[in-house]
Design a protein around this motif. Structure first.
Motif, PDB file in Angstrom:
ATOM      1  N   SER A  62      56.122  48.876  17.848  1.00 55.78           N
ATOM      2  CA  SER A  62      54.830  48.586  18.703  1.00 55.78           C
ATOM      3  C   SER A  62      54.097  47.118  18.145  1.00 55.78           C
ATOM      4  O   SER A  62      53.227  46.826  18.931  1.00 55.78           O
ATOM      5  CB  SER A  62      53.904  49.536  18.457  1.00 55.78           C
ATOM      6  N   SER A  63      54.781  46.303  17.400  1.00 55.25           N
ATOM      7  CA  SER A  63      54.176  44.981  16.789  1.00 55.25           C
ATOM      8  C   SER A  63      54.609  44.109  18.112  1.00 55.25           C
ATOM      9  O   SER A  63      55.356  44.447  18.825  1.00 55.25           O
ATOM     10  CB  SER A  63      54.935  44.549  15.710  1.00 55.25           C
ATOM     11  N   GLU A  66      59.947  41.271  18.575  1.00 54.94           N
ATOM     12  CA  GLU A  66      61.019  42.212  19.221  1.00 54.94           C
ATOM     13  C   GLU A  66      61.678  42.895  18.334  1.00 54.94           C
ATOM     14  O   GLU A  66      62.944  42.456  17.717  1.00 54.94           O
ATOM     15  CB  GLU A  66      61.771  41.006  19.954  1.00 54.94           C
ATOM     16  N   LEU A  67      61.299  43.991  17.809  1.00 56.23           N
ATOM     17  CA  LEU A  67      61.987  44.507  16.626  1.00 56.23           C
ATOM     18  C   LEU A  67      62.199  46.204  17.388  1.00 56.23           C
ATOM     19  O   LEU A  67      61.514  46.555  17.818  1.00 56.23           O
ATOM     20  CB  LEU A  67      60.985  44.987  15.442  1.00 56.23           C
ATOM     21  N   THR A  68      63.284  46.739  16.348  1.00 53.82           N
ATOM     22  CA  THR A  68      63.447  48.194  16.697  1.00 53.82           C
ATOM     23  C   THR A  68      63.431  48.933  15.121  1.00 53.82           C
ATOM     24  O   THR A  68      64.292  48.365  14.476  1.00 53.82           O
ATOM     25  CB  THR A  68      64.836  48.327  17.280  1.00 53.82           C
ATOM     26  N   ASN A  69      62.826  49.914  15.282  1.00 49.79           N
ATOM     27  CA  ASN A  69      62.546  50.652  13.963  1.00 49.79           C
ATOM     28  C   ASN A  69      63.778  51.403  13.897  1.00 49.79           C
ATOM     29  O   ASN A  69      64.395  52.012  14.938  1.00 49.79           O
ATOM     30  CB  ASN A  69      61.532  51.618  14.008  1.00 49.79           C
ATOM     31  N   PHE A  70      64.398  51.571  12.652  1.00 51.31           N
ATOM     32  CA  PHE A  70      65.619  52.382  12.342  1.00 51.31           C
ATOM     33  C   PHE A  70      65.404  53.144  11.277  1.00 51.31           C
ATOM     34  O   PHE A  70      66.086  54.299  11.410  1.00 51.31           O
ATOM     35  CB  PHE A  70      66.766  51.662  12.507  1.00 51.31           C
ATOM     36  N   ILE A  71      64.242  53.299  10.187  1.00 51.69           N
ATOM     37  CA  ILE A  71      64.302  53.973   9.103  1.00 51.69           C
ATOM     38  C   ILE A  71      62.694  54.093   8.984  1.00 51.69           C
ATOM     39  O   ILE A  71      61.979  53.277   9.147  1.00 51.69           O
ATOM     40  CB  ILE A  71      64.811  53.316   7.851  1.00 51.69           C
ATOM     41  N   ASN A  79      57.952  51.670   8.072  1.00 43.97           N
ATOM     42  CA  ASN A  79      59.424  51.718   8.812  1.00 43.97           C
ATOM     43  C   ASN A  79      60.068  50.369   8.109  1.00 43.97           C
ATOM     44  O   ASN A  79      59.509  49.599   7.928  1.00 43.97           O
ATOM     45  CB  ASN A  79      58.976  51.480  10.256  1.00 43.97           C
ATOM     46  N   ILE A  80      61.292  50.473   8.588  1.00 44.85           N
ATOM     47  CA  ILE A  80      62.275  49.333   8.548  1.00 44.85           C
ATOM     48  C   ILE A  80      62.869  49.214  10.003  1.00 44.85           C
ATOM     49  O   ILE A  80      62.986  50.109  10.345  1.00 44.85           O
ATOM     50  CB  ILE A  80      63.278  49.410   7.480  1.00 44.85           C
ATOM     51  N   ASP A 101      47.784  45.179   7.367  1.00 39.84           N
ATOM     52  CA  ASP A 101      47.538  46.267   8.650  1.00 39.84           C
ATOM     53  C   ASP A 101      49.021  46.756   8.674  1.00 39.84           C
ATOM     54  O   ASP A 101      50.131  46.206   8.443  1.00 39.84           O
ATOM     55  CB  ASP A 101      47.306  45.422   9.904  1.00 39.84           C
ATOM     56  N   PHE A 102      49.042  48.191   9.153  1.00 41.59           N
ATOM     57  CA  PHE A 102      50.341  48.714   9.404  1.00 41.59           C
ATOM     58  C   PHE A 102      51.270  48.155  10.095  1.00 41.59           C
ATOM     59  O   PHE A 102      52.491  48.205  10.029  1.00 41.59           O
ATOM     60  CB  PHE A 102      49.838  50.152   9.828  1.00 41.59           C
TER      61      PHE A 102
END
Length: 184
Positions: A62-63, A66-71, A79-80, A101-102
């Motif tokens: 949600s940041s 351009e990221l995809t959480n996977f862990i 999250n990583i 912030d988270f």
């Protein structure tokens, strides 16, 4: 000692005969993230999701990056993530002990393969360390993955194993775990 994901795959699925567990949302991984994409195809979820362990779970970040959480940490505290265009790693773990912030993700200065191997071994250890199996003989623990990184830039993770007994020991720089995991 293992040196890469191919050697880890051989240990887990050929020597230890672990079952393959399919993973949901693998379509969210960009094919430009080839290491993560291949990990999902070769390792799946590795262990089933539970609330006592970190888990492999693909989700949109949600940041603004351009990221995809996977862990995801077992309590959802951090999250990583991976950059969708490159294999750069990011984590928001630092928000737990700083005034950030988270949603503030910081780049990790090591490769995704190191992270995935450390994660896989850690989760296998915690999945199997509760069983009450005793070895038939004295354990001959040898270095498997030593002084590696996982969710921060600190080298915190070391693993030792005994192939004959399928035994795994986890040593963390901040917490040595007494139990031995017997992979059955």
């Amino acid at each position: 000692m293992i040196k890469n994901l191919n050697e880890l795959h051989n240990l887990l699925f050929n020597e230890w005969k672990l079952p393959f567990i399919g993973l949901e949302n693998d379509n969210l991984i960009s094919k430009t993230n080839s290491i993560l994409f291949n990990y999902v195809k070769d390792f799946g979820a590795l262990i089933e999701k539970n609330n006592n362990q970190d888990h492999f779970e693909i989700s949109q970040n949600s940041s603004e990056l351009e990221l995809t959480n996977f862990i995801t940490e077992n309590s959802g505290n951090w999250n990583i993530a991976v950059d969708k265009k490159m294999d750069n790693l990011y984590s928001n773990e630092h928000w737990l002990y700083t005034e950030s912030d988270f949603s503030d993700f910081k780049k990790l200065n090591f490769g995704i393969e190191e992270c995935l191997i450390s994660f896989s071994l850690q989760e296998l250890y915690f999945e199997h360390c509760e069983n009450k199996t005793k070895p038939n003989s004295e354990l001959n623990l040898k270095p498997l993955w030593i002084n590696k990184r996982y969710s921060s830039n600190e080298k915190t993770h070391s693993f030792y194993y005994d192939l004959e007994n399928k035994a795994l020991k986890f040593s963390h720089s901040e917490n040595n775990f007494d139990r031995i995991a017997f992979i059955r």
